[in-house]
Design a protein around this motif. Sequence first.
Motif, PDB file in Angstrom:
ATOM      1  N   PRO A   1     -20.939 -38.082 -11.527  1.00  0.00           N
ATOM      2  CA  PRO A   1     -20.668 -36.649 -11.258  1.00  0.00           C
ATOM      3  C   PRO A   1     -19.222 -36.246 -11.497  1.00  0.00           C
ATOM      4  N   ASP A   2     -18.286 -37.192 -11.367  1.00  0.00           N
ATOM      5  CA  ASP A   2     -16.885 -36.840 -11.593  1.00  0.00           C
ATOM      6  C   ASP A   2     -16.572 -36.654 -13.066  1.00  0.00           C
ATOM      7  N   LYS A   3     -17.391 -37.249 -13.965  1.00  0.00           N
ATOM      8  CA  LYS A   3     -17.128 -37.167 -15.393  1.00  0.00           C
ATOM      9  C   LYS A   3     -18.081 -36.235 -16.109  1.00  0.00           C
ATOM     10  N   ASN A   4     -19.287 -36.089 -15.604  1.00  0.00           N
ATOM     11  CA  ASN A   4     -20.303 -35.264 -16.249  1.00  0.00           C
ATOM     12  C   ASN A   4     -20.496 -33.987 -15.440  1.00  0.00           C
ATOM     13  N   LYS A   5     -20.269 -32.845 -16.052  1.00  0.00           N
ATOM     14  CA  LYS A   5     -20.373 -31.551 -15.365  1.00  0.00           C
ATOM     15  C   LYS A   5     -21.765 -30.946 -15.448  1.00  0.00           C
ATOM     16  N   ASP A   6     -22.720 -31.705 -15.922  1.00  0.00           N
ATOM     17  CA  ASP A   6     -24.090 -31.198 -15.978  1.00  0.00           C
ATOM     18  C   ASP A   6     -24.598 -30.938 -14.560  1.00  0.00           C
ATOM     19  N   PRO A   7     -25.323 -29.812 -14.320  1.00  0.00           N
ATOM     20  CA  PRO A   7     -25.817 -29.532 -12.956  1.00  0.00           C
ATOM     21  C   PRO A   7     -26.748 -30.611 -12.425  1.00  0.00           C
ATOM     22  N   GLY A   8     -27.452 -31.281 -13.299  1.00  0.00           N
ATOM     23  CA  GLY A   8     -28.370 -32.323 -12.847  1.00  0.00           C
ATOM     24  C   GLY A   8     -27.773 -33.706 -12.879  1.00  0.00           C
ATOM     25  N   ALA A   9     -26.457 -33.812 -13.048  1.00  0.00           N
ATOM     26  CA  ALA A   9     -25.825 -35.132 -13.149  1.00  0.00           C
ATOM     27  C   ALA A   9     -25.944 -35.914 -11.854  1.00  0.00           C
ATOM     28  N   THR A  10     -25.836 -35.234 -10.704  1.00  0.00           N
ATOM     29  CA  THR A  10     -25.904 -35.934  -9.414  1.00  0.00           C
ATOM     30  C   THR A  10     -27.274 -36.560  -9.213  1.00  0.00           C
ATOM     31  N   ASP A  11     -28.343 -35.798  -9.469  1.00  0.00           N
ATOM     32  CA  ASP A  11     -29.697 -36.353  -9.331  1.00  0.00           C
ATOM     33  C   ASP A  11     -29.923 -37.477 -10.317  1.00  0.00           C
ATOM     34  N   LYS A  12     -29.450 -37.296 -11.525  1.00  0.00           N
ATOM     35  CA  LYS A  12     -29.613 -38.347 -12.529  1.00  0.00           C
ATOM     36  C   LYS A  12     -28.868 -39.609 -12.122  1.00  0.00           C
ATOM     37  N   PHE A  13     -27.656 -39.462 -11.595  1.00  0.00           N
ATOM     38  CA  PHE A  13     -26.864 -40.612 -11.158  1.00  0.00           C
ATOM     39  C   PHE A  13     -27.546 -41.322  -9.992  1.00  0.00           C
ATOM     40  N   THR A  14     -28.156 -40.556  -9.088  1.00  0.00           N
ATOM     41  CA  THR A  14     -28.881 -41.157  -7.959  1.00  0.00           C
ATOM     42  C   THR A  14     -30.072 -41.967  -8.445  1.00  0.00           C
ATOM     43  N   LYS A  15     -30.813 -41.427  -9.409  1.00  0.00           N
ATOM     44  CA  LYS A  15     -31.957 -42.156  -9.959  1.00  0.00           C
ATOM     45  C   LYS A  15     -31.517 -43.433 -10.672  1.00  0.00           C
ATOM     46  N   ILE A  16     -30.386 -43.363 -11.364  1.00  0.00           N
ATOM     47  CA  ILE A  16     -29.883 -44.549 -12.060  1.00  0.00           C
ATOM     48  C   ILE A  16     -29.525 -45.636 -11.061  1.00  0.00           C
ATOM     49  N   ASN A  17     -28.860 -45.271  -9.959  1.00  0.00           N
ATOM     50  CA  ASN A  17     -28.508 -46.255  -8.929  1.00  0.00           C
ATOM     51  C   ASN A  17     -29.748 -46.845  -8.273  1.00  0.00           C
TER      52      ASN A  17
END
Length: 828
Positions: free
Chosen positions: A113-129
């Motif tokens: 989320p700190d590098k990607n400003k996409d609105p869905g970046a947080t959800d995507k990062f959570t799914k990746i983790n």
Amino acid sequence: MAPQSNRATDVTPDCKTQRIAPTFRQDESRSRLDVRSHQRKNFKTWIVLLGTFIKAKVRMEKRARLLSFILLTCVFTCVQAADELYDVLGVSKTASSRDIKQAYKQLAKEWHPDKNKDPGATDKFTKINEAYETLSDPEKRSSYDRFGYTAAQEQRQRPPPRGFHSFDEFFEGFGPFGGFGGFGGRETASMEKFLVTLRHYETKLHPGSHQNPCFVYTYSDFCFNCMRIEPVIFKFMTDLENIGVCVVAVHLRRSPGLASYLRIHSAPSLLAVVSGRITSFKGTHISFEGLKDFMKSLFPSDTLQRITDSNVDSFLQGWQDNRVRAIFFSSKSQPSLRFMAPAFYNRDRIACGYVHTTSPEAQGIVRRFGINKHRESLLMWNEVTDSTLASTVMQQLSRATIDEMMSNNKYLALPRLSSQKVFDELCPLQPKLKKPRLCVALVTKKGEEHEGARTTFRTFASLSSIQPDRVKFAYIYEDVQQNFIKALTKGNETRSKLVVEVVILTRQDQRKLSYEFLDKGWGLDPAVVPESRKRLEQRLHQILTGDSLLPFRAVVPEFYNEHMLSLFTRILYKLGDWYDRIFYFCTSYDGMTLLTALAAIAFIGTVTYSMNKLAVAEREELRKKKMATRKWQQRPRSCSPDNQTIHLYELRYETFQNLVSEADTGLTITLLVDENSKEKLMRKFAEIMQPFTRYSALTFAFLQLEYYLDWYRHLLEVSMDFKVTLDSINNRNCIGSVLALNGYRKYYYIYHPKRARRWMRKEHGQNITKAVGFGDSDSDSSGGEGRAREEDVLFEDELLNGLSLWMDRVFDGSVKKVRLGYWPEMSK
């Protein structure tokens, strides 16, 4: 009261003394009766209590089933809504731990989320983790592969409240029967972890049996045979699970749908599912060794080829089938399931062999590769058979070690794109990666003419300094994968026969890719190979380090699977499956049920056959009756016995049935005339028809239109389904037409004069009334004396000129039939 008193006074003292003892014994017997009654009451109480417990258990089980159904529905909804973890990381289900870790690092950097400003970046990062947390842990990954659970879902599951116990656990050891539910010991309770649902079996385990065979054990409540064999079964299933083999337990009462799907009707039952086929254990004595032999017998014979000194070289040189070579070494005479299971799992990419190190036939192999006879070894080779691709030696090879080694070395130095699965693994989808991975393929033909190009390209791929994690080298058989190559239409120039094409591609979608062909291709002459290598390295360096993109786009079909079984083999497998199903059906019911089913089938078949025979007999009888009534209406002769005189019959009301409506099969060739043209046209008609008199199915006739013009008009209106009403008819223009009538089958052919035939060729069915002489009144045709004479000449001299040719076309079937629903009746 008096009699009692008198009776009492009559008793002597001795008798009183004698009466005391019976009274005491009676009291003692009463006390014994009371004890027995109390015992009976206690036993009844236990029975009532037991019945109450059982009823409560049934009620609780019903509620538990309802609750379980609700929970499973919720979990299934969550699982359906969740993304597939392997797809989240962009790796295959056979990916190694290193591949999963690399994919996670790359995606975490991109979607942080700190590098990607996409609105869905947080959800995507959570799914990746979440995906990495599950797939990086071997136990959690195994649980996810079996049941679909994720690490986050396991954390969200709440533990049961303190002090809560299941119904079976609360009454465990109660009474003479022990636990109520499983009617067994510790093994029965432990079988719960192997239970699966029908949906999970259909979607995961059954398709997965083509790579991972499944052992299935069926048990039920109050099953004494299950109790007897469960210690051995549980130990065997635990060992199979430890070596990565699928194990399933089926409760006959709780999972009737899965039991029916597996064709199980009794407990205990033992079976295995390999490549989708179900095989039952046939032995009467169940032992640990017997179960191992049963599982080993299910693997195909080529899963582990026996390697000796005589066939080791041919085995290693067989890499032309696009598979890496692997050999297991062990001192045991028979290969272990630890070797057979991974060999079967990876058989599409790796051909495996087995060497018995103490066998006299394998001593040359042992010395050649320096094998330790007292340890287990695994050696792998690619195209270069002089040195091993990878090797490992352990006291006992574990399944995890074997899988990791095979997963990291399952492709040749230059693999062939031989199926869609290989293409997906070597050239994976990467729609949003900033640094795309490239797939470089040499396009060659299958024959030996391009073997030199493959050899030099393989050397280049092995020695190339280009990043191996971003570039994969392969080759394609152009004559086998024609559809794929034809889809790459742009940039594929026709080059010299001394070069072959090299395509560079990257995939954004399952069917869409970007590509380009290497300028000037790859040289077949070894002298020009260095120049080809230099051009390819420069172009790959430009793509990897620069901003240049592959210029062309294409939508490609799926790769043809070169490893697919032949049609005959697939038919044999299908026949075998049908045989198994029929055998199961015949053995799963008692004799009376089978006899009833066979009797019903025989009765239905007998009735069907009888009804068919009766229908055939009835049709034959009707045909005979019809033929009997038509014998007197046989077709009249067309000529005299010496074939010198042709018979022309007049078609009128009296002869219509005999010549048309009730005539035998054949044609009645009828000439349309009037009183003025009758003699001359009939004479010319007879001359033309003379060669055709040798056919007995032909009858020749003439029809005078001035008497039966209404019938002719009705005939044409029926032919056109009454779409056109013929109010007027030019009698003069219809003279000279010929009708070939088939009264039996209700169709006819029509011959028109020369003007009408020319019109038919040009107009193709429009204004048909003009073609057959309608639309012009009689007065129109008598506009002038000169015109009438011209028409007279036409009718008498030219009208029948094309009749002979038309008859030939009738016989060869090129004239169109005009079919009717019925024949118009002639009036007197």
